[in-house]
Design a protein around this motif. Structure first.
Motif, short mmCIF file in Angstrom:
data_model
loop_
_atom_site.label_atom_id
_atom_site.label_comp_id
_atom_site.label_asym_id
_atom_site.label_seq_id
_atom_site.Cartn_x
_atom_site.Cartn_y
_atom_site.Cartn_z
N ALA A 222 0.41 -1.53 0.61
CA ALA A 222 -0.07 -0.30 0.16
C ALA A 222 1.17 1.73 0.40
CB ALA A 222 -0.76 -0.35 1.25
N LYS A 223 1.79 1.03 0.31
CA LYS A 223 3.24 2.53 0.23
C LYS A 223 4.17 2.53 -0.97
CE LYS A 223 2.37 4.55 4.39
NZ LYS A 223 1.59 3.57 5.04
N GLY A 224 5.53 1.84 -0.73
CA GLY A 224 6.28 1.82 -1.83
C GLY A 224 5.63 1.06 -3.27
N ASP A 225 5.61 -0.22 -2.65
CA ASP A 225 5.48 -1.55 -2.98
C ASP A 225 6.83 -1.96 -4.23
OD1 ASP A 225 5.20 -4.08 -4.79
OD2 ASP A 225 3.32 -3.27 -5.32
N CYS A 226 7.85 -1.82 -4.04
CA CYS A 226 8.87 -2.07 -4.60
C CYS A 226 9.69 -3.37 -4.19
CB CYS A 226 10.28 -1.12 -3.66
SG CYS A 226 9.37 0.42 -3.25
N PHE A 227 9.59 -4.27 -3.56
CA PHE A 227 9.47 -5.64 -2.58
C PHE A 227 9.31 -6.52 -4.82
CE2 PHE A 227 6.04 -8.15 -2.19
CZ PHE A 227 5.23 -7.61 -1.90
N HIS A 228 8.45 -6.32 -4.72
CA HIS A 228 7.91 -7.11 -6.39
C HIS A 228 8.88 -7.16 -7.62
CE1 HIS A 228 3.74 -7.40 -4.61
NE2 HIS A 228 3.97 -8.43 -5.07
N CYS A 229 9.52 -6.22 -7.46
CA CYS A 229 11.01 -6.10 -7.86
C CYS A 229 12.13 -5.88 -7.91
CB CYS A 229 10.11 -4.15 -9.43
SG CYS A 229 8.98 -4.54 -10.22
N HIS A 230 12.64 -5.09 -6.59
CA HIS A 230 13.77 -4.92 -6.27
C HIS A 230 14.12 -5.98 -5.12
CE1 HIS A 230 14.91 -1.62 -8.20
NE2 HIS A 230 13.95 -1.01 -8.85
#
Lengths: 352, 250
Positions: A222-230
């Motif tokens: 719900a915030k950065g949601d960076c983990f799906h790619c990084h």
């Protein structure tokens, strides 16, 4: 009868020769020190069976990596654009080659390359495998602009190289194949896994509340949601090494992955870079358009551009992105910076 | 010399013994390959159908698929069990799973969609970590069951994103006391008659994810579904009619 005898004799002679050569030198296997976190969390690194790491091979590769002999006018080495102090990239927006011609891409940092499991290298995945990749910059007219035949000859006539090649590869010809094998061996030893955040995961460091909060933003859908790619605490590469359009442009001057696959659905996609070592690697993105991490974070927060190939993981495009608050942005940056590995950029094994 | 003769004698003895057991008492064990296919209400879907607004869900939204990967666990054929399989349609990986030494005769065929809680161990599986299939620790960790990303045409006919990600449902009303619900589910495909080396197709009807029992409105539920406890339960309910047994060739 005499003929047979002769054959036999020459046969033994040959065997003798061969074994003598082996006596001359057998390279010593290189023991790749894999960080515990990598060994626990990830599958094994990619080391081609036809190019195992040896101490001599790695040392030779290192020498070649830093040697200007590989460029047409001997003014540039790989390290000119891949500086160990900068996590093996440079600080220019676009790299310039020996003739001062500018490329169209930002130089890439080099680390944890053996864990690029799909072995697609460069921003657009155009190079398959590290050995093949190393062929390209040498002959590229806007990089080192040399001719492999000339280089092979210069190396063969060099006072030191012939012995080093012999020790690393036996009687293999000194040519582009041997050179790129050695360089690839050296590149596979460039491992970065010793940042503050790694130490935190090992229980050896404590995060500040800003870093902690920044990590939570990175991981929160719900915030950065960076983990799906990084990547994440469970994927210490901090990249998926896959190709995505992260919303930089509405129209593309550089088609990226689409140029390689020929599929318009891949236009504007580039490989997710690792977010390790960002303090050393500015500017950012394939064309080096952002000079600071603030600009990068602002991009994801409110700068997203619509296009048909935009990754579906890029949310809230109508609002320009995930709309982080000033505090959240600062915390996210603090977390990103905690992935800086100072041991890596200062490792004497990696300096000229 | 004597030793060598003895060795060969025992070798012959043992191998002939093995033969006898195999030839006369049991039929030869066979190889069974599970083949995972996808369709949209019967129309086959492969990676070449991705990135194209060619599907329409029951609620009426036009859909383009960008990524689709899902995990099956405790995949059982007869008495053999495989721990898990990640199927990635976009990259055409994991589409087949081979079982060796399957007894001929009636075999049960079943699997679980996603990991049951007991197997859903955070960071445990290196191959899944390496392809970033993890669920963040703040949601209890473990792994996604499915990552299904794409676009739909919103009410203004503009491209909008959806991230239909399924995982163990988590209620985060009180972040210090997460409440979990195991939303993985078993798919029992009954029994199959194995008479030879066989290929068994297992079909996923993607359209069912939007259909039954909950008609999915992508304008309401599209992104940030991972931390959405209610959405996870709805997705799990819809998943139960997604899989079916396809063609068996042997």
């Amino acid at each position: 009868m005499t003929k047979k005898f002769l054959y036999l004799l020459s046969f033994f002679l040959l065997i003798n020769c061969a074994s003598k050569e082996e006596e001359i030198y057998t390279p010593i296997p290189y023991n790749l020190e894999i960080p515990a976190l990598f060994a626990n969390k990830l599958i094994a690194p990619v080391i081609p069976s036809n190019n195992p790491l040896t101490q001599e091979g790695v040392a030779l590769g290192k020498k070649l990596f830093f040697d200007k002999i590989l460029s047409g006018d001997e003014t540039q080495s790989c390290a000119s654009c891949h500086n160990p102090k900068k996590s093996f990239t440079d600080n220019q927006q676009l790299s310039d080659g020996i003739n001062g011609l500018l490329g169209t891409r930002n130089s890439m940092p080099l680390f944890n390359l053996a864990w690029n499991f799909d072995e697609r290298f460069a921003w657009d995945g155009k190079e398959f495998g590290l050995e093949k990749q190393a062929l390209e910059p040498v002959s590229n007219p806007i990089e080192m602009h040399a001719n492999w035949k000339n280089i092979a000859q210069k190396l063969q006539e060099h006072p030191e190289y012939p012995t080093l090649f012999l020790q690393a590869f036996g009687n293999l010809n000194i040519d582009s194949v041997a050179v790129t094998k050695a360089i690839a061996q050296f590149e596979r030893t460039l491992i970065s896994g010793n940042s503050k955040f790694d130490n935190y995961l090992k229980g050896e460091a404590i995060l500040t509340s800003e870093e902690q909060n920044g990590f939570a933003i990175f991981m929160d859908e719900a915030k950065g949601d960076c983990f799906h790619c990084h990547g994440s605490d469970n994927n210490p590469l901090w990249t998926d090494n896959k190709f995505h359009n992260n919303g930089l442009d509405a129209t593309f001057t550089d088609l990226g992955f689409g140029n390689i696959t020929g599929d318009p659905a891949d236009n504007g996609k580039f490989r997710s870079p690792s977010i390790r070592n960002l303090v050393f690697t500015a500017p950012y993105m394939h064309d080096g358009r952002f000079t600071t991490l603030e600009e990068v974070i602002n991009h994801y927060s409110e700068g997203l551009q619509r296009s048909s190939t935009l990754d579906p993981l890029m949310k809230k495009v109508n609002q320009g992105g995930v709309n982080l608050t000033t505090k959240e942005k600062a915390d996210l940056k603090a977390f990103l910076v905690s992935l800086s590995d100072f041991d890596f950029v200062n490792n004497p094994d990696f300096q000229e | 010399m004597k030793k060598i003769i003895l060795f060969f004698l025992t070798l012959i003895f043992f191998s002939s013994c093995g033969d006898q057991v195999e030839c006369c008492v049991y039929p030869e064990p066979v190889n069974v390959t599970l083949k995972f296919t996808q369709n949209w209400d019967g129309v086959p879907v492969t990676s070449s159908d991705f990135n194209d607004f060619k599907f329409t869900n029951l609620h009426g939204e036009t859909i383009s698929i960008s990524d689709l990967r899902y995990l099956l666990s405790t995949i059982t054929v007869g008495s053999k069990i495989k721990n898990y399989q990640l199927i990635n349609i976009g990259e055409n990986t994991g589409l087949q799973l081979n079982f060796e030494q399957i007894e001929q005769g009636t075999s049960i065929l079943k699997f679980r969609f996603g990991f049951a809680d007991a197997d859903n161990k955070d960071g445990e599986y290196q191959d899944l970590n390496s392809v970033s299939f993890n669920v963040p620790g703040m949601l209890g960790g473990g792994y996604h069951y499915m990552q299904f990303d794409g676009k739909y045409k919103d009410t203004n006919n503009q491209d909008a994103n959806f991230n239909y990600h399924t995982l163990r449902a988590v209620n985060r009303a009180d972040p210090s006391k997460l409440i979990f619900q195991d939303t993985s589910f078993e798919v029992d495909l009954g029994t199959v008659e194995i008479t030879n080396n066989a290929t068994i197709e297992i079909k996923m009807n993607i359209a069912e994810w939007f259909k039954n029992p909950n008609t999915w409105n992508l304008n309401q539920l599209n992104t940030v579904l991972m931390p959405n406890f209610e959405a996870q339960k709805l997705m799990s309910a819809n998943g139960k009619s997604v899989f079916s047994l396809g063609a068996i060739t042997q």
